[in-house]
Every structure is written in C-alpha cells, then in structure tokens.
Scaffold this active site. Structure first.
Site, PDB file in Angstrom:
ATOM      1  N   THR A 108       0.830  -1.201   0.000  1.00 53.12           N
ATOM      2  CA  THR A 108       0.000   0.000   0.000  1.00 53.12           C
ATOM      3  C   THR A 108       0.861   1.246   0.000  1.00 53.12           C
ATOM      4  O   THR A 108       0.466   2.275   0.503  1.00 53.12           O
ATOM      5  CB  THR A 108      -0.930  -0.023   1.219  1.00 53.12           C
ATOM      6  OG1 THR A 108      -0.153  -0.370   2.357  1.00 53.12           O
ATOM      7  CG2 THR A 108      -2.020  -1.031   1.034  1.00 53.12           C
TER       8      THR A 108
ATOM      9  N   THR B 162       5.253  -3.961   4.067  1.00 53.76           N
ATOM     10  CA  THR B 162       6.492  -4.109   4.837  1.00 53.76           C
ATOM     11  C   THR B 162       6.539  -5.400   5.652  1.00 53.76           C
ATOM     12  O   THR B 162       7.617  -5.887   5.961  1.00 53.76           O
ATOM     13  CB  THR B 162       6.682  -2.916   5.794  1.00 53.76           C
ATOM     14  OG1 THR B 162       5.512  -2.778   6.597  1.00 53.76           O
ATOM     15  CG2 THR B 162       6.905  -1.642   5.006  1.00 53.76           C
ATOM     16  N   ASP B 163       5.365  -5.959   5.983  1.00 54.34           N
ATOM     17  CA  ASP B 163       5.336  -7.103   6.900  1.00 54.34           C
ATOM     18  C   ASP B 163       6.254  -8.239   6.476  1.00 54.34           C
ATOM     19  O   ASP B 163       6.966  -8.805   7.285  1.00 54.34           O
ATOM     20  CB  ASP B 163       3.908  -7.645   7.038  1.00 54.34           C
ATOM     21  CG  ASP B 163       3.161  -7.009   8.192  1.00 54.34           C
ATOM     22  OD1 ASP B 163       3.486  -5.860   8.531  1.00 54.34           O
ATOM     23  OD2 ASP B 163       2.257  -7.659   8.752  1.00 54.34           O
TER      24      ASP B 163
ATOM     25  N   LYS C 196      12.556  -6.332   9.231  1.00 56.84           N
ATOM     26  CA  LYS C 196      11.659  -5.369   9.869  1.00 56.84           C
ATOM     27  C   LYS C 196      11.759  -5.561  11.374  1.00 56.84           C
ATOM     28  O   LYS C 196      11.346  -6.592  11.898  1.00 56.84           O
ATOM     29  CB  LYS C 196      10.225  -5.597   9.387  1.00 56.84           C
ATOM     30  CG  LYS C 196       9.226  -4.571   9.921  1.00 56.84           C
ATOM     31  CD  LYS C 196       7.841  -4.740   9.310  1.00 56.84           C
ATOM     32  CE  LYS C 196       6.876  -3.705   9.857  1.00 56.84           C
ATOM     33  NZ  LYS C 196       5.538  -3.809   9.267  1.00 56.84           N
TER      34      LYS C 196
END
Lengths: 443, 443
Positions: free
Chosen positions: B103, B179-180, B257
C-alpha cells in the site's frame, strides 16, 4: 601460574612463589598467612587469594600487598576444596547466589569441551574475590541444567529457592543463569514471585569467543550490587557495552538476548534499562519499587500445554490444529508487523476460538507494539478473539500465558489478565529512544 | 482542497481555484493548461498536478509557478482517471514499478478502514510527481495481496514480472510491497533471480501511526534512484531515520523489519547497509556488483513443505514430528544463543535425520552467528546432522531452504548449498559496528 596473570603473576614470579606455597602477605593494618590458592582464568588478575589456617579464603589486591614472602610448609592445594566459611560482616548485606547450572563462574567447559555447569561458593569466590568486600555471600544450588533445558518445573524450583532465601536472612538474591533462556526465566520469576519485596537479579556470562577475557567478573559484581540495593523486583544485570565499563539493569519482563556472542547482547526492549552499575556505583534511571520486609510468596502454577509459534509466509493451519489435537491450551503467535498472519492460518485460529483455546498475538518485529485495529486483516483477527499482546516480548507473552492459564482457563479472565500489566511486561507508551540503540551512559 | 496543503493550498485559495478547475500555469520556459487534479494526502504538498488536454499529467512545483490563473471550461475530475501516458525522455532511465498489493502509494485504506492494496501509475504519480523528473516510469501489477499473504507461488509471479521487465526495456525495477513480509520476498527474489544484472528494489511504507505524514514519498524517490543506479542485485530501500532525511539501501538477504510502526523499522542485520540516498544522491558504502546487459533468468522452484520453528523452553518433539507426519521436507529452527534447543526436541530432530529431512539452525537472538562447536549440546546437534545457518537471518534461512529443496533433496547437496553463500546471505566475519545501532550517516 595457577591462573595468575599480569601484575600478580609478575609479583609472584619475582619472589619465586607458586600456587600451593605457604605465603605471608602484609597489607595496611593486617597480615595474612596461608596457602596461595589458584585462580580460575576469568578472575581479576590483581587479586592474590590465600587460604588461611582457619579455612577462610582472603583476597588481597596486588597494589595493597606491601610485602609478600614464601614461608615453609606449603603444599599443593587439593582439587576439591572444603566449603568456604566467610566471616560475616553485619555492616554488609547478605546476598545469596543461587546456582541453576549457568556457567557464569566457570570457564573450564568452554576450553576443554566438557560442560561443567556446577558452581560453588568457592568457585565464585576464586573467580571474583571482590564480592566478599561487597556482601556476605552465601551460595546455594537450585538446579543444575544448561539454560536451554529450563522448564516450568525448574522455574518453580528456582522460585522456591529464591523465596526461601529472601524470607530468611538474604537482603537480595543473585541467580547465576545461562544466557540462552535468561529472559524466559526472568519473566517466569516476575510473574511467580508475589509481594516481591527485595531484588532478584539474574546474571550470566556471554564468554564472548572474540575476546580473551570473560564478562563474568563485572557482571557478578554488578549483580551483587543490584541485589544489595534499595530495589524490589526481578531484573537482569549484564554488560552494557563490549568493554568492561558498566552493566545495565534490565527489567525481568523486558530483557532479551539479541546477539549470540557479544557481551552487550542483552537489551531492554521498548523501555529504558532500570539503571546501571558503573565503577561499583548503582544509578537508577527511573523510579523503581523500593525494598521492604514483606514476605515473598511463590505462585508457580504454570499450564505447560502452551506453544509459541512464529508465523511465516505460507504457514498452514495444521501447525495450530495439530497442537489443539494434542491438547494444547494456549497459543502465542509471533505474527508479522502490527500483528498479522497469513489467511492460511485463519482456520486453525477459528478452531482454537471454537475450542476456547486463547490465542495471543505478538510481533516478530520484536520492537514496537501490536495494533490489530489498523488493517482490516487485524480486525478479522480481533473478531476471532485473538488477544493483543501489546508491547510484550513474544518470549514474555509465552511465559505469561502459561502462568495465566495455570490460574484460570476461563477465556474472558485469560484475556483480561493478558491485557493487564502484572509485572512491568506491558507499557502504555513507548519512548522513541528505546529502539535499536545500545544504551550509552553519559560521560 | 483536494489534498493540497501548505503553500499550494494558500496559492490556490488566493486565486479561488479549486480541484477540477481549468487552470493555466506558467513556469520558466513553459506554460501548461488543463484541469487541476486532486492530490492524495501523502504527496508533496508543493506540487500542483494538472491534467493536460493531451491526457498527460504534469506536476509543477509551487515555487516554479510564476503565474497561475483560472480559465473557463473546468469540470470535476472523474473518480477513475484514464491510464497515464508519460512522455518518454531518452535521457532518463526506464524504471518499472511492480505492484504486489503493497500500500505504498495509497493511504485511503488506513483512514477509512478499508484495505485498498491496488495501485496504479496514476496513483503513484499523484502521490510523488517528482518520480517523473527522475525516470520514465511504467507501472505493472504482479499480484494484489496484502504482504502477509505472499506465498512461494506469488514470489515466482513477481520474479517472472521482474525478469520480463529487465529483459525488456527497464533499466531497473521497483517493487512496491507491504512491509510485513518484505524481507522474506526480498530473500526469495535474491535466490530466484539468476544472472541478475540490474537493480531490483523493494520499497514500502510504514504509515507510522504516530506521525501525520507518510514515509512513502521519500522511500519511493529513494527506490527509483536506486533502481536507476549502477548496481545489480536485490535490495530494499526504506527510511534510515524517523525523519524524512535519508533512505538506506539494504541487501535483500540481510534486511529485517525490527519495529512494528517506525519509519526506520528496517535494519541491515550483521552487515552494513549497501548505501543510502540523501538529497536525491546515492552513496554506496561498499563495493557492489555493477549493472550489465546479461539476460536475467528466473529459477522459481520452491519446496513448499518447509517450516520455520522458533524454539522455547519446554518445546516438545511432537512439534517436529507432526510436521514430518504431514510430509514436511525441511525445517529451520530458530534456536537460542549460539544455536541450542531443549533436549526435549532431540527425538524429533533424530527422526528428521532418520527420514533424511534437513534441519537448519538459526538463532532467535537475530544478531550474531550460530556456532554449535562451543558447547557440548551444540556438538550433539551437529552429530544429528543439524546444519549451521551461520549468520543468516532465520527468515532468509527459511526461504533459502525452500529454494534449495526445490532443486535437490539429497542431504549432502542440501547441506553444501545451505552453507554456501549464494546471494549475500552468509558472511564470514561480522563488523562490530553492525549490532543494534541505527546506521547514522555523517554530517
């Protein structure tokens, strides 16, 4: 030279004194006579250790040894030394060191390949004679396993030992523990020890293979200082940097081993450390609970049928379902980001909900906090009664869920307790300076 | 005001110009006439976007707008705009932005609660018109899922799309990704894309809930800069600090991350970042492979029956055995410390060995490297043919084992490949300055 190095070794060599020789050492105001004891490698090389005829061991700093002479009557010290009797000083705090099998006070296993997790007061004293200047040290053993083999039953045993000491004469307890699972045990003790009125300090040694010397000495000194301080609660004391400069005090529910080998592997996650010990002085960075005389109670009921599952792309629901089939009563997920899992895990989670098995969400990011209200997938999980772990460490959430399920298996009660801060494991706001920066003290 | 803020809004309000009005804007050397387009909230507020009669959109910086006037013939812009046609500039690199459902270029879902992972060239341009000054941008969509739902099949689809573009006219590819699981996908592409001769840059947006603005603009600009640079390989470009100051370039197999919400959540683990983009300039910190014209091949065979298991105190062998019963062909363990697991897991590992299912060891410490030769328990695991993951990230080791098992299931070959550095995932020495410190550039 029996482990002596540096100035001590030079001094001994200059006088042709060997380990086992009978020596007389004069320091300001006192003279000691007895057998020169060996030092294990990790000890401070500037301390000479002498076994007096009374059976007591004393340590004398090389700088304080005004005179040293070899006497007649020396003999090789026995490999097994008799239990140490310390002279008790009423002005010093009584600190009990509880052994669990952590190898903090021994390096032998690392060098020979054999693991010797046993430790004794004698070994600790040989390693760090400075401790005797700080406190009346007593050593007891709670268990004798490598830390990866700690279990809820052993946590309970450690907890009972700690409570016995604190409800006896100890002003504080130091727990020598392997570093691998120190965070898990620290969390377990944080939940188990009720009305904890004194410091319980976990300490270990990283035996960093990239450095010739060990971090055990500084860590033990720091731990004994913390255990004697005006604090109450479970914490861990480990190096704050790669140098032998200072130790940090981490809250038991917020500490994590973040490096396989570095001395400063332990970090406080999402919070500042509680304080530090530098040059023998303890400085607190925040308000802490102060010590009192309340009786410590142990509540060591853990539900063992709990699993911690790290999620990954393509993880399948069978991972959860097989655990349900095996009677597991609780699951902590280590999801991605703010607390997400692949849709391929949903049917397993649905079945857990149906069977009343609580599922708690934490994040594999480690830092930050779960927030399942941001994305619709997170809200899907909330509708499946997945419980937010907030800013809890996944490891702490796992231990907490075991402990909570040991007390109630009513879903609403479990959810309420998991969301409630019981032992500093949950905070409502995160300071921006607690991410990804080794804590550096000023000066 | 259609998303316009700051100076742009002031300027428009002073002239009573609204979105949908026909405007004439004069800047040095050029005059544009067309409809004033809306901006989405995360775009640079200093750009006015005008749809020309030709169908092209242009962005004009407020400072460069020497004159602006409302003309006759305005109309409310349609909600769905026609596909954007950019004027191709032969002096600029051709960069393809591949959408996966990340997104990065939309904030709508976050505000309304509905997830809109779709993105288009138009949306990207509206968000970051600066991109058109940097490159000839083309946008294609490889898939449309939230990143937690990425699978090996989708990795393959993304890889095919990337290769098609690079073997066509693209000088580089930017992959917009949630990003996950960006680290997992980056690792997958690193192993899949063979003879990779150009940059493949993953980019995302953390949409930090604690900040009003998004990190998407700076990240996209940085990603396009990296995709046009003289580099070859898979990397990720994300914020290097919480401010909009610079982006870091992380190697695809070494990025992780490490925070649920911060802009600077991504860290290079055990290595320095490859470089950074600051003030539109790319600086490399180390030698990298340079771009060439070699044809990129895609080798997307993954064995899907692989699991990543984080160990914890009291984990039982059934966790491994149930996976073996279900036909799993490989297991990555996230052990403690240097690579240890509880003895209660040994029988499961023994069975895996017996059945020829490779077990790879990584560490839940995240930083550092596995070394199973230090303690006797580690050596026990080596005797059980547990394969050391060295300093690989657990997530990267999981992806790598899937990819390796997609090519051979011969144990010795698997062990050989897992120990061999294929795509920067294994390093032989760790710099001391790569632990637990956000990379800070000088100046």
């Amino acid at each position: 030279m029996g482990g002596y190095r540096g100035k001590a070794r030079e001094l001994l060599e200059s006088k042709s004194i060997s380990v086992g020789d009978r020596v007389k050492i004069r320091k300001k105001g006192r003279t000691y006579e007895g057998l020169l004891m060996p030092r294990i490698e990790l000890g401070d090389p500037n301390h000479l250790v002498v076994k007096l005829d009374s059976g007591y061991n004393v340590g004398v700093k090389v700088e304080e040894a005004l005179e040293i002479a070899k006497m007649k009557g020396g003999k090789a010290p026995k490999m097994r030394m008799p239990p140490l009797k310390f002279e008790r000083d009423p002005d010093k705090p009584n600190i009990t060191i509880v052994g669990t099998g952590g190898t903090v006070a021994s390096r032998v296993d690392y060098r020979t390949g054999a693991v010797h997790p046993a430790f004794s007061a004698q070994e600790i004293y040989n390693a760090v004679p400075e401790l005797v200047d700080m406190a009346n040290i007593k050593a007891v053993t709670a268990c004798n396993v490598l830390s990866e083999n700690m279990t809820p039953k052993l946590w309970a045993k450690v907890g009972e030992t700690v409570a016995d000491e604190l409800n006896g004469e100890a002003s504080g307890v130091v727990i020598a523990h392997g570093t691998d699972t120190m965070g898990y045990t620290a969390a377990a003790l944080s939940f188990m020890l009720q009305d904890l009125s004194k410091p319980v300090v976990l300490v270990g040694s990283q035996r960093s293979s990239d450095r010739p010397s060990s971090d055990a000495t500084l860590n033990l000194i720091g731990a004994v200082a913390a255990a004697g301080a005006d604090m109450a609660g479970v914490c861990g004391v480990m190096h704050g940097s790669t140098e032998d400069k200072y130790c940090l005090i981490h809250r038991g529910t917020k500490m994590r081993k973040c490096h396989t080998s570095r001395r400063d592997a332990f970090q406080s996650v999402n919070v500042l450390p509680l304080g530090m010990i530098r040059n023998g002085k303890l400085e607190l960075f925040q308000d802490v609970k102060r010590r009192s005389d309340a009786e410590v109670k142990v509540d060591s009921k853990f539900e063992e049928k709990v699993a911690l599952i790290k999620t990954f792309p393509n993880i399948q629901s069978v991972v959860v379902e097989d655990l349900l089939d095996r009677g597991y009563r609780g699951i902590v997920l280590e999801g991605t980001g703010l607390g997400h899992v692949p849709e391929s895990l949903y049917s397993g989670i649905k079945r857990a909900k149906k069977e009343g098995v609580p599922v708690v969400m934490t994040s594999q990011c480690i830092w930050g906090r779960v927030n399942m209200r941001v994305y619709s997938t997170g809200r899907d999980l909330l509708e499946l009664d997945v419980i937010s772990g907030g800013d809890m460490l996944p490891e702490t959430a796992y231990v907490k869920l075991m402990w909570v399920l040991g007390h109630t298996q009513n879903f609403e009660e479990v959810r309420g307790l998991m969301r409630k801060n019981l032992a500093g494991e949950l905070t409502s706001r995160t300071r921006p300076d607690t991410f990804m920066k080794s804590f550096l003290p000023e000066g």
